[in-house]
Each structure stands twice: as C-alpha cells, then as structure tokens.
Design an enzyme around this catalytic site. Structure first.
Site, PDB file in Angstrom:
ATOM      1  CE  LYS A 279      -3.752  -2.773   2.099  1.00  0.00           C
ATOM      2  NZ  LYS A 279      -4.600  -3.040   3.267  1.00  0.00           N
TER       3      LYS A 279
ATOM      4  CG  ASP B   8      -9.829  -1.055   3.916  1.00  0.00           C
ATOM      5  OD1 ASP B   8      -9.383  -1.278   2.939  1.00  0.00           O
ATOM      6  OD2 ASP B   8      -9.083  -1.561   5.145  1.00  0.00           O
TER       7      ASP B   8
ATOM      8  CD  GLN C 178      -3.573  -4.697   6.322  1.00  0.00           C
ATOM      9  OE1 GLN C 178      -3.546  -3.975   5.782  1.00  0.00           O
ATOM     10  NE2 GLN C 178      -3.935  -5.832   5.734  1.00  0.00           N
TER      11      GLN C 178
HETATM   12  C1  BQF Z   1      -0.634  -9.913  -6.095  1.00  0.00           C
HETATM   13  C2  BQF Z   1      -5.309  -9.458   2.278  1.00  0.00           C
HETATM   14  C3  BQF Z   1      -6.296 -11.499   3.203  1.00  0.00           C
HETATM   15  C4  BQF Z   1      -6.497 -11.017   4.249  1.00  0.00           C
HETATM   16  C5  BQF Z   1      -6.033  -9.827   4.592  1.00  0.00           C
HETATM   17  C6  BQF Z   1      -0.806  -7.879  -4.650  1.00  0.00           C
HETATM   18  C7  BQF Z   1      -1.782  -8.013  -2.570  1.00  0.00           C
HETATM   19  C8  BQF Z   1      -1.776  -9.258  -2.626  1.00  0.00           C
HETATM   20  C9  BQF Z   1      -1.629  -9.822  -3.893  1.00  0.00           C
HETATM   21  C10 BQF Z   1      -2.081  -7.384  -1.259  1.00  0.00           C
HETATM   22  C11 BQF Z   1      -4.760  -8.740   1.392  1.00  0.00           C
HETATM   23  C12 BQF Z   1      -4.618  -9.474  -0.294  1.00  0.00           C
HETATM   24  C13 BQF Z   1      -4.511  -7.473   1.268  1.00  0.00           C
HETATM   25  C14 BQF Z   1      -0.908  -9.107  -4.818  1.00  0.00           C
HETATM   26  C15 BQF Z   1      -3.705  -6.680   0.399  1.00  0.00           C
HETATM   27  C16 BQF Z   1      -4.208  -8.328  -1.362  1.00  0.00           C
HETATM   28  O1  BQF Z   1       0.317  -9.433  -6.830  1.00  0.00           O
HETATM   29  O2  BQF Z   1      -1.079 -11.000  -6.453  1.00  0.00           O
HETATM   30  C17 BQF Z   1      -1.183  -7.378  -3.516  1.00  0.00           C
HETATM   31  O3  BQF Z   1      -1.370  -6.558  -0.835  1.00  0.00           O
HETATM   32  N1  BQF Z   1      -3.504  -7.405  -0.634  1.00  0.00           N
HETATM   33  C18 BQF Z   1      -4.792  -6.821   2.663  1.00  0.00           C
HETATM   34  O4  BQF Z   1      -4.430  -5.740   3.004  1.00  0.00           O
HETATM   35  O5  BQF Z   1      -5.497  -7.542   3.501  1.00  0.00           O
HETATM   36  C19 BQF Z   1      -5.403  -8.834   3.429  1.00  0.00           C
HETATM   37  C20 BQF Z   1      -5.784 -10.694   2.051  1.00  0.00           C
END
Ligand code: BQF
Length: 296
Positions: free
Chosen positions: A53, A120, A97
């Site tokens: 992020k 969010d 988060q």
């Molecule tokens: C990629 C998330 C589960 C629980 C809480 C790019 C992200 C992931 C994969 C990423 C996720 C999943 C996020 C890829 C944020 C997605 O290149 O495939 C970016 O940073 N995510 C989160 O903040 O909380 C989560 C999944």
C-alpha cells in the site's frame, strides 16, 4: 477449452493511469491526497500488504504514512491513534490493517473511524450505504473484482455469479455490489459457504465463480462448469523451501486444472491482489476530492 488468464496488474495499470490524471489535477490546486495505514503487530503477510500500500502511494505521488504499533498495543491506545488520524488534515483516508490481535474489538475500532476518511469502507455506516446502493467508499477487494470483471469483458449483468465465502471483507460485500441495479452489476447472486450442502452442484451453475474461502486449491475442476469465468481471491501463504523467500502464494482455486475448463481465470499472484491495492488508491483520491468540495 483453455482459459484466458486475466492479468490483474494490466487492468490495475489502466486504473492507475486514470488516477494519475486526477492526482495531477489535485496537485495543481495544491492538494496531495494522503493515505495512512495502521498496522498492529508483526504478522508477515500483513506487513507485506502494508508495504504494498505504501509503495502504491509512492508510485502515484500520494502522501503516505504508516503507523506501526506493537502487538500488545491496548485497544484504548489504538482508538487514540484513530482519533488522531480522524483529525489530521494531511490524511484524507486511512485504514487499520485487519485482522487485529484478539484482545482488540475490531468493531469498536471500525466505528471510531470518521466515515468520510474510511478508505476501506468498513465503517458500519459505509457498509449500510453500500447495501442500499448509495456508497461513500466501496471496499477495495469487492470493487476491484467488479472492475476486473467489467474491464476484462466479463460484465456480470444478467449472469449467475456464485460466490464461495461469506466474510465481511469479500463474500458479503461482493454479493451486495454485484446484485445492485447498476451498470457493471445486475447479477443474479448465490452465496455459498462452509455449511453449504452439495457445494459443487451450485458452483457448477455459476457463469462466474468467485472463490473467497481462504483454503489453498479448494476449488477443483469438477466444481466449475465449462466456459465459466473464475475469480480467485485466495491469498494463502504456503511454506516452500525451494522458493527464494521460503514461501509462495497459492490461491483458493486449483489453477492448472481449472484453467483447462474455464473461459477466463485470474492467477495468484497477479490477479485480484493488485486490484485491491489500486481501488484503495482510488478511495484515497476520492476522499481527497470530497474533503475539498470537488467531485471525483
Ligand atoms: C499480487 C489480504 C487476506 C487478508 C487480509 C498484490 C496484494 C496481494 C497480492 C495485497 C490482502 C490481499 C491485502 C498481490 C492486500 C491483497 O500481486 O497478487 C497485492 O497487498 N493485498 C490486505 O491488505 O489484507 C488482506 C488478504
């Protein structure tokens, strides 16, 4: 059939281009959109998401702040950090988060966020507004899935979308968004979950199947109808000693097998994840516009 692989980074880049135009307009008026991310604890996956992020903000020229708090942070302390961000004019949007450590009540934190800064879209007021079709902010992953479908030529309008998973973060909100009477929505939605009887019979009926279960390779080829569009929301970190970092990402879908049956499929990584990040950036830009009396 061999499925077309839908590229998350490619579609995300289109949206980034649109955002760059908006950010340039704002900066001409002396406004730099700002996003803050609060992380409690040291979960390695969460740390990576938070870094993603921050990097995306940097890439788009947004102001970014990361607030790192130890895992034993009290609920009271976290609420005071939320109050500070609510009051900080440089921060147009922020998020805490998830998941949070068990001693902190997530709902108590979410209601403390100023709904106008709720990047969010998890504040109960914003959840309600999403449900009635008058949103302030749409949650990043569900909105990213919608954009990925529409921009890859798979508009859900009139289609049967079968969602597997009922979380507040993905399953429930993506159902609400795709069933709205709106452009890029108008789907017929079925939501399945761990207690669903004969799950495969239902998933096989989906023109579009969205897998948000949180279990690696749960969706197998026999669960997918021929020519269906498959969206894999799974981000499961599995140990892999042969990988450079000692782990790799595995989706909720058995990609190699399902690819032979679907008409289109998203990979992991490189599917929904990058869309989540870019939609968060979009929410930040929207928040900055609104804070200055501008329409996005
Ligand atoms: C990629 C998330 C589960 C629980 C809480 C790019 C992200 C992931 C994969 C990423 C996720 C999943 C996020 C890829 C944020 C997605 O290149 O495939 C970016 O940073 N995510 C989160 O903040 O909380 C989560 C999944």
């Amino acid at each position: 059939m061999v499925a077309k692989v839908i590229s998350g980074p490619e579609v995300a880049e289109q949206i980034k281009q649109e955002l760059r135009v908006k950010v340039a307009e704002l900066r001409e008026r002396g406004i730099t959109p700002g996003l803050a991310v609060v992380l409690v604890g040291e979960d390695p996956a969460s740390q990576q998401y938070v870094r993603n992020k921050g990097k995306a903000c940097e890439e788009l020229g947004l102001y970014s702040r990361t607030v790192l708090l130890p895992s034993d942070t009290t609920e009271e302390k976290l609420l005071s950090v939320v109050d500070e961000l609510n009051a900080d004019p440089r921060v147009h949007g922020f998020l805490v988060q998830l998941p949070l450590p068990k001693h902190i009540d997530e709902n108590k934190v979410l209601v403390r966020i100023d709904p106008a800064k709720d990047a969010d879209g998890f504040h109960p007021m914003n959840v309600g507004r999403m449900l009635i079709g008058d949103p302030l902010f749409l949650p990043a992953t569900p909105h990213g899935i919608q954009e990925l479908l529409v921009r890859s030529g798979n508009d859900p309008d009139g289609r049967h979308v079968v969602i597997v998973g009922r979380s507040n973060i993905v399953g429930k909100p993506v159902a609400a968004i795709l069933m709205q009477k709106k452009k890029g929505a108008n789907a017929t939605v079925t939501v399945c979950h761990s207690r669903t009887r004969d799950l495969a019979a239902l998933t096989r009926m989906g023109d579009i199947v969205i897998a948000a279960i949180g279990s690696p390779r749960f969706i197998t080829a026999d669960m997918i109808g021929p020519g269906a569009v498959v969206i894999d929301v799974g981000t499961n970190r599995v140990d892999d000693p042969s990988a450079k970092k000692g782990y790799r990402w595995v989706g909720d879908v058995d990609f190699e097998a399902v690819k032979e049956k679907a008409s289109a499929i998203t990979p992991v990584p490189g599917g929904v994840g990058p869309m989540t990040i870019v939609m968060l950036m979009k929410n930040t830009v929207i928040a900055a516009c609104r804070a200055n009396g501008l329409v996005y």
